[in-house]
Write a protein that holds these residues in place. Structure first.
Motif, PDB file in Angstrom:
ATOM      1  N   ILE A 156       0.957  -1.242   0.003  1.00  0.00           N
ATOM      2  CA  ILE A 156       0.205   0.011   0.023  1.00  0.00           C
ATOM      3  C   ILE A 156       0.746   1.277  -0.128  1.00  0.00           C
ATOM      4  CG2 ILE A 156      -1.645   1.336   1.429  1.00  0.00           C
ATOM      5  CD1 ILE A 156      -2.750  -1.270   2.366  1.00  0.00           C
ATOM      6  N   VAL A 157       0.687   2.268  -0.876  1.00  0.00           N
ATOM      7  CA  VAL A 157       1.157   3.497  -1.087  1.00  0.00           C
ATOM      8  C   VAL A 157       0.289   4.697  -0.724  1.00  0.00           C
ATOM      9  CG1 VAL A 157       2.727   4.987  -2.366  1.00  0.00           C
ATOM     10  CG2 VAL A 157       2.841   2.459  -2.877  1.00  0.00           C
ATOM     11  N   SER A 158       0.682   5.541   0.120  1.00  0.00           N
ATOM     12  CA  SER A 158      -0.027   6.580   0.123  1.00  0.00           C
ATOM     13  C   SER A 158       0.717   7.865  -0.284  1.00  0.00           C
ATOM     14  CB  SER A 158      -0.634   6.937   1.636  1.00  0.00           C
ATOM     15  OG  SER A 158       0.321   6.820   2.592  1.00  0.00           O
ATOM     16  N   THR A 159       1.861   8.405   0.278  1.00  0.00           N
ATOM     17  CA  THR A 159       2.565   9.487  -0.079  1.00  0.00           C
ATOM     18  C   THR A 159       3.755   9.038  -0.813  1.00  0.00           C
ATOM     19  OG1 THR A 159       3.948   9.634   1.609  1.00  0.00           O
ATOM     20  CG2 THR A 159       1.883  10.863   1.533  1.00  0.00           C
ATOM     21  N   GLY A 160       4.250   7.750  -0.792  1.00  0.00           N
ATOM     22  CA  GLY A 160       5.443   7.240  -1.265  1.00  0.00           C
ATOM     23  C   GLY A 160       6.715   7.255  -0.517  1.00  0.00           C
ATOM     24  N   SER A 161       6.607   8.329   0.714  1.00  0.00           N
ATOM     25  CA  SER A 161       7.724   8.591   1.421  1.00  0.00           C
ATOM     26  C   SER A 161       8.273   7.221   1.971  1.00  0.00           C
ATOM     27  CB  SER A 161       7.206   9.764   2.348  1.00  0.00           C
ATOM     28  OG  SER A 161       6.555   9.016   3.380  1.00  0.00           O
ATOM     29  N   THR A 162       7.409   6.300   2.434  1.00  0.00           N
ATOM     30  CA  THR A 162       8.228   5.314   3.047  1.00  0.00           C
ATOM     31  C   THR A 162       9.182   4.322   1.927  1.00  0.00           C
ATOM     32  OG1 THR A 162       5.986   4.905   4.347  1.00  0.00           O
ATOM     33  CG2 THR A 162       7.273   3.025   4.197  1.00  0.00           C
ATOM     34  N   LEU A 163       8.462   4.414   0.631  1.00  0.00           N
ATOM     35  CA  LEU A 163       9.215   3.958  -0.392  1.00  0.00           C
ATOM     36  C   LEU A 163      10.542   4.600  -0.418  1.00  0.00           C
ATOM     37  CD1 LEU A 163       6.590   2.875  -3.184  1.00  0.00           C
ATOM     38  CD2 LEU A 163       7.403   1.511  -1.346  1.00  0.00           C
ATOM     39  N   LEU A 164      10.358   5.754  -0.747  1.00  0.00           N
ATOM     40  CA  LEU A 164      11.707   6.685  -0.974  1.00  0.00           C
ATOM     41  C   LEU A 164      12.791   6.386   0.099  1.00  0.00           C
ATOM     42  CD1 LEU A 164      11.618   8.504  -3.114  1.00  0.00           C
ATOM     43  CD2 LEU A 164      11.546  10.481  -1.593  1.00  0.00           C
ATOM     44  N   SER A 165      12.415   6.328   1.304  1.00  0.00           N
ATOM     45  CA  SER A 165      13.143   6.268   2.466  1.00  0.00           C
ATOM     46  C   SER A 165      13.858   4.927   2.505  1.00  0.00           C
ATOM     47  CB  SER A 165      12.628   6.787   3.789  1.00  0.00           C
ATOM     48  OG  SER A 165      11.749   5.725   4.314  1.00  0.00           O
ATOM     49  N   ASN A 166      13.332   3.845   1.985  1.00  0.00           N
ATOM     50  CA  ASN A 166      14.060   2.529   1.771  1.00  0.00           C
ATOM     51  C   ASN A 166      14.614   2.373   0.449  1.00  0.00           C
ATOM     52  OD1 ASN A 166      13.321   1.030   4.428  1.00  0.00           O
ATOM     53  ND2 ASN A 166      11.489   2.031   3.923  1.00  0.00           N
ATOM     54  N   GLY A 167      14.824   3.320  -0.164  1.00  0.00           N
ATOM     55  CA  GLY A 167      15.289   3.374  -1.445  1.00  0.00           C
ATOM     56  C   GLY A 167      14.938   2.672  -2.533  1.00  0.00           C
ATOM     57  N   LEU A 168      13.244   2.780  -2.536  1.00  0.00           N
ATOM     58  CA  LEU A 168      12.591   2.379  -3.583  1.00  0.00           C
ATOM     59  C   LEU A 168      11.897   3.288  -4.454  1.00  0.00           C
ATOM     60  CD1 LEU A 168      11.136  -0.563  -1.391  1.00  0.00           C
ATOM     61  CD2 LEU A 168      12.878  -0.979  -2.768  1.00  0.00           C
TER      62      LEU A 168
END
Ligand code: ATP
Ligand code: ZN
Length: 283
Positions: A156-168
């Motif tokens: 699940i993605v809402s803002t994408g910031s979790t992905l970004l901070s994990n290099g994704l």
């Protein structure tokens, strides 16, 4: 008595409680209580983990439940979607390490993908004619590539910031989801009748959420033009003001249109424009 299951605590809880409140279904949410009767509606509210709701509804422990469409699809339970509810919107996406080149969904062929939603991912890959190695894990999916457990994730993605901070980086949307009401497929006549009453209220609440009530003052010579851009539910209400040559116009607007229309109204000399929320709307 209609048994309504909602999420005990989490991202669906507030929206579910607000919806029932706006439908004037009142109950006290006692701490730690699993079930509570409504005070002014023939219903009981059950507080459960969202993942358990599809099964409880299928088994008839609850008659209806509010869950994310994603959870409904993942569960593959034999329940029906009664209504989309318009809140808790999110998307489920595939993401890969940021430094990887991406040219299309074929990227995922034979890759290891970590997800908490193996069912939804399997369906997606099948639809695309791809085969991959699905790693089903239950939390913190986004760290899997970093620790060498997977080549990609679906989450699940809402803002994408979790992905970004994990290099994704997000590369494919798999599913768009929102809260839905699901129901048991064999409700008896009494329960169906109560559900219809509830759905009537839900419709009125959801319809109202998309609209605003507009009040404005305008010079009489521009009323005709203003009415053209303000259709209203039937037709706008026009009331004379105490000041000669001016009227007050009242109407209902789709919220998504209102900024564009406001500019046009101002250009036509409208003043004192008020935009007011609508609580319920029955047509
Ligand atoms: P539970 O303890 O009840 O199992 P959970 O951790 O599985 O809770 P939540 O994170 O509360 O679930 O999310 C519930 C639902 O809210 C999701 O399944 C999804 O449909 C929706 N949702 C909306 N926005 C988001 C978001 N940004 N992140 C996660 N879920 C979201
Ligand atoms: Zn859950």
């Amino acid at each position: 008595m209609l048994k309504i299951a909602i999420q005990k605590s989490g991202r669906l809880s507030e929206g579910s409680l607000d919806l029932l409140k706006d439908c004037n279904v009142k109950f006290s949410k006692g701490k730690g209580r699993l079930v509570t009767p409504a005070q002014n509606f023939p219903a009981e509210v059950l507080f459960l983990r969202d993942d358990d709701i599809p099964q409880y509804v299928e088994d008839g422990v609850a008659d209806v439940g509010i869950i994310g469409e994603n959870v409904y699809l993942e569960s593959k339970r034999n329940v029906s979607i009664i209504k989309k509810l318009g809140f808790s919107k999110c998307r489920m996406s595939l993401a890969i390490p940021r430094n990887q080149e991406y040219h299309g969904v074929e990227f995922f062929q034979d890759k290891r993908i970590a997800t908490s939603y193996p069912g939804i991912l399997t369906d997606f890959l099948e639809q695309k004619g791809l085969e991959a190695d699905i790693h089903s894990i239950s939390g913190s999916v986004e760290i899997a590539p970093g620790i060498g457990l997977a080549d990609a994730v679906m989450d699940i993605v809402s803002t994408g910031s979790t992905l970004l901070s994990n290099g994704l980086k997000e590369v494919e949307t798999v599913l768009k989801s929102e809260a839905v009401m699901v129901g048991n497929k064999s409700l008896d006549a009494t329960k169906k009748q109560i559900l219809d009453q509830l759905l009537f209220r839900i419709d009125a609440v959801l319809r109202a959420r998309g609209f605003k009530y507009v009040l404005l003052n305008a010079p009489n010579e521009n009323i005709a033009q203003i009415i053209e851009i303000l259709p209203g539910m039937k037709s706008p209400t026009v009331l004379p003001l105490a000041e000669q040559g001016w009227s007050s116009i009242h109407s209902v607007l789709d919220e998504s249109d209102f900024w564009a229309i406001i500019d046009k109204l101002k250009a036509l000399g409208a003043e004192g424009i008020l935009i007011v929320p609508i609580e319920k709307m029955v047509i």
